[in-house]
Design a protein around this motif. Sequence first.
Motif, short mmCIF file in Angstrom:
data_model
loop_
_atom_site.label_atom_id
_atom_site.label_comp_id
_atom_site.label_asym_id
_atom_site.label_seq_id
_atom_site.Cartn_x
_atom_site.Cartn_y
_atom_site.Cartn_z
N SER A 84 0.85 -1.19 0.00
CA SER A 84 0.00 0.00 0.00
C SER A 84 0.88 1.23 0.00
O SER A 84 1.95 1.22 0.62
CB SER A 84 -0.86 0.05 1.27
OG SER A 84 -1.81 -0.97 1.25
N GLU A 105 -0.85 8.81 4.66
CA GLU A 105 -1.97 8.90 5.61
C GLU A 105 -2.33 7.54 6.20
O GLU A 105 -3.17 7.44 7.10
CB GLU A 105 -3.20 9.51 4.91
CG GLU A 105 -3.98 8.60 3.96
CD GLU A 105 -3.34 8.42 2.57
OE1 GLU A 105 -2.11 8.51 2.46
OE2 GLU A 105 -4.09 8.15 1.62
N ILE A 139 -5.84 7.32 8.23
CA ILE A 139 -6.89 6.29 8.09
C ILE A 139 -6.23 4.92 8.16
O ILE A 139 -5.01 4.81 8.01
CB ILE A 139 -7.67 6.41 6.76
CG1 ILE A 139 -6.71 6.36 5.56
CG2 ILE A 139 -8.50 7.67 6.71
CD1 ILE A 139 -7.39 6.21 4.23
N ARG A 140 -7.03 3.91 8.37
CA ARG A 140 -6.50 2.54 8.40
C ARG A 140 -6.20 2.08 6.98
O ARG A 140 -6.99 2.35 6.05
CB ARG A 140 -7.52 1.58 9.01
CG ARG A 140 -7.73 1.75 10.48
CD ARG A 140 -6.57 1.25 11.29
NE ARG A 140 -6.72 1.65 12.68
CZ ARG A 140 -5.72 1.82 13.52
NH1 ARG A 140 -4.47 1.64 13.12
NH2 ARG A 140 -5.93 2.19 14.75
N CYS A 160 -6.77 -0.41 4.67
CA CYS A 160 -7.62 -1.61 4.53
C CYS A 160 -7.35 -2.33 3.22
O CYS A 160 -7.74 -3.48 3.06
CB CYS A 160 -9.09 -1.27 4.69
SG CYS A 160 -9.66 0.00 3.62
N SER A 215 -1.42 -0.43 -4.27
CA SER A 215 -2.64 0.38 -4.29
C SER A 215 -2.32 1.79 -3.85
O SER A 215 -1.42 2.02 -3.05
CB SER A 215 -3.73 -0.24 -3.42
OG SER A 215 -3.44 -0.03 -2.06
N GLY A 216 -3.07 2.72 -4.42
CA GLY A 216 -2.87 4.15 -4.12
C GLY A 216 -1.78 4.72 -5.00
O GLY A 216 -1.07 4.01 -5.73
N GLY A 217 -1.70 6.05 -4.95
CA GLY A 217 -0.62 6.74 -5.65
C GLY A 217 -0.74 6.74 -7.15
O GLY A 217 0.23 7.01 -7.86
N VAL A 218 -1.95 6.43 -7.67
CA VAL A 218 -2.08 6.43 -9.13
C VAL A 218 -3.03 7.52 -9.61
O VAL A 218 -3.37 7.56 -10.77
CB VAL A 218 -2.56 5.05 -9.66
CG1 VAL A 218 -1.48 4.01 -9.48
CG2 VAL A 218 -3.86 4.63 -9.01
N SER A 219 -3.46 8.40 -8.69
CA SER A 219 -4.34 9.46 -9.21
C SER A 219 -3.51 10.69 -9.58
O SER A 219 -2.33 10.56 -9.93
CB SER A 219 -5.48 9.75 -8.22
OG SER A 219 -5.14 9.45 -6.90
N ASP A 243 1.52 11.21 -6.01
CA ASP A 243 1.16 9.95 -6.63
C ASP A 243 2.29 9.50 -7.55
O ASP A 243 2.34 9.85 -8.72
CB ASP A 243 -0.17 10.10 -7.41
CG ASP A 243 -1.34 10.23 -6.46
OD1 ASP A 243 -1.21 9.79 -5.30
OD2 ASP A 243 -2.38 10.77 -6.87
N GLY A 269 -6.50 3.74 -5.31
CA GLY A 269 -6.38 3.77 -3.86
C GLY A 269 -7.65 3.45 -3.12
O GLY A 269 -7.63 2.76 -2.10
N ASN A 270 -8.78 3.90 -3.62
CA ASN A 270 -9.98 3.70 -2.84
C ASN A 270 -10.30 2.21 -2.75
O ASN A 270 -10.22 1.49 -3.74
CB ASN A 270 -11.14 4.47 -3.44
CG ASN A 270 -11.22 5.86 -2.84
OD1 ASN A 270 -11.11 6.00 -1.63
ND2 ASN A 270 -11.35 6.86 -3.68
P1 AMP Z 1 -4.52 7.86 -4.01
O1 AMP Z 1 -4.69 7.06 -5.28
O2 AMP Z 1 -3.25 7.51 -3.30
O3 AMP Z 1 -4.67 9.32 -4.25
O4 AMP Z 1 -5.70 7.41 -3.04
C1 AMP Z 1 -7.03 7.69 -3.31
C2 AMP Z 1 -7.90 7.53 -2.06
O5 AMP Z 1 -7.79 6.19 -1.58
C3 AMP Z 1 -7.44 8.40 -0.91
O6 AMP Z 1 -8.58 8.84 -0.22
C4 AMP Z 1 -6.63 7.47 -0.05
O7 AMP Z 1 -6.58 7.86 1.31
C5 AMP Z 1 -7.38 6.17 -0.21
N1 AMP Z 1 -6.48 5.04 0.00
C6 AMP Z 1 -5.32 4.82 -0.66
N2 AMP Z 1 -4.74 3.69 -0.22
C7 AMP Z 1 -5.54 3.21 0.75
C8 AMP Z 1 -5.45 2.05 1.60
N3 AMP Z 1 -4.44 1.21 1.52
N4 AMP Z 1 -6.46 1.83 2.48
C9 AMP Z 1 -7.51 2.69 2.55
N5 AMP Z 1 -7.64 3.79 1.77
C10 AMP Z 1 -6.67 4.05 0.89
#
Ligand code: AMP
Length: 554
Positions: free
Chosen positions: A188, A192, A208-209, A211, A257-261, A266, A279-280
Amino acid sequence: MMYPGKSPYTMLSVEDCVEMVASQVKGALGQEEVPLGQALGRILAQDAIAEVPIPAFPASIMDGFAVRSAEGRGAFLCPAAATAGERRRPLEEGHVRYITTGAPLPEGADAVVKVEDTVQSVRSDGLEVQIPASKPGANIRQVGSDTAQGERLLTKGCRLGAAELGILAALGMRRVQVYQEPKVAVLSTGDELVDVDGDDLDETRGQIRDCNRPLLCAMVKELGATPLDLGLVKDDLAIVRSALSHAFNSADVVITSGGVSRGSKDYIKEVLTELGLPGNPVSCFVTFKLLAAPAIEKLRGRPLDCPTYARVDAMLASAVQMDPDRPEYHRARARWESGGIVAESTGFQRSSRIASIAEANCLLEIPSGSGVIPQGQVVKALLLPGEGLRPEPEGFPRKARKAEPAPKVDRPQEPKTGLLVLGDAEGLRNLRPQLLERRPKEANAAKEVVERWCRQDADACDLVVVLANLGLGSADAEVLAALRSCLDKSCANLEELLLRRQLQQSPLAMLHQSVAGVRSQTLVVTVSTFCGDALTDILALLPQALSSVRSDAP
Ligand code: AMP
Ligand code: MG
């Protein structure tokens, strides 16, 4: 410094994405041999062939007496027993032998008489048994009658569940050739995020957790593959880069997951163009199911051309809003109801709302568009494996009920009914069709379905109900003409009856036209949504009308 603006990446269709990921997978990774007890969930890498017949010896199907059938009925001495697991011994002439289910038939015997059909009495010289007449082969499982020698019981590429392990054990395969499991690294990204086992959340920093990692690792495990949890990675270019390079060195598949927006931190896209998931959590779930799971399945050894999901028709239990920009995979819970699958939305579908994946057992394919798809409309649904349909009240097991009265022999069977809904007419709640299709209100479409359902084979419908509002316009006239052209003869009385019933409901029914008639053995009728409450009456009339047109009454 400027913040990232419009994305330089073009939006791909889901089909293109699926294709792109699938094209990376050339087949299974390799093979290995594992003990039978460790093969659950793995993919078989060889056909399972019976090297010996099952059973390998003629065996009794009953507890009873092994006999020579040619000796006929009469009283016989039974000096010995043959029980399952004992060595086989010949049967002396003029004698019978007690035998238990599964025991090998003694040489010389050619039939078994079940114990319930015999009378035993003890004589001074032993047990005497009254044996009725029997035929050669009676109550005997012949050699190879369950499985012939050389028969293929399992095919390479099949998933080994409990049933398959039982089969392999029956074939005596204590070690099994299976495909190697891919290692799937999961990480992940996000400053945050806090591990579920980590510190309390500091909401002032918007923590946030995490998940996604538990979710993804569990989905990987559900597939049977091995997740490699690479933890949380900070939003820092150098850290992301080194985490990914480690991941690629240690796994066959890397899921981030995450970091692709389009956020300033990102970095994932910058570092790689491999399988990075959004990420969501909900996007993560859906993307995993659509893109990652099929690829992992293929790496695990499932055949390349084998679809991952059953794609079925499901009727919407409530209206669904469409998204103007993109197709949606709407999370839903599907159940069997009145002869078809009905899907209930899991509610508000925002991608951050993880509750929308709770107990979802299917993804509804909702095309992009404006407005809503109404309740009762049939859409395509991908059934998520392992979940099955939700149990419904008629499911199994149920409380034992008092014996139902035997059905009367002369009760007419429920007619096999096809419901064709044309245009945007709403489905018929009180009809329980075995077949249901929804088509545009268009002549060729209507004709094709009606002809198919009336084709004289085992699948033909007894009754075809076309639900459509067919008025006086020229397009509707074409549909009516097409429907009429399908019929061998029309039933004017029934048409008139339908019209009268509909008129009782609304004078506007005057503006609607009905068709009723027969093609081959099938009664075809159109009904309009004007019928309202009269529909129940009309539907109740149809089986009667069907039997009268079949007996060729005018
Ligand atoms: P991002 O693509 O990193 O901009 O994330 C998009 C949304 O997904 C943001 O609200 C992030 O906080 C949420 N998010 C990203 N990774 C996680 C994760 N591992 N668990 C829960 N929410 C996540
Ligand atoms: Mg992020």
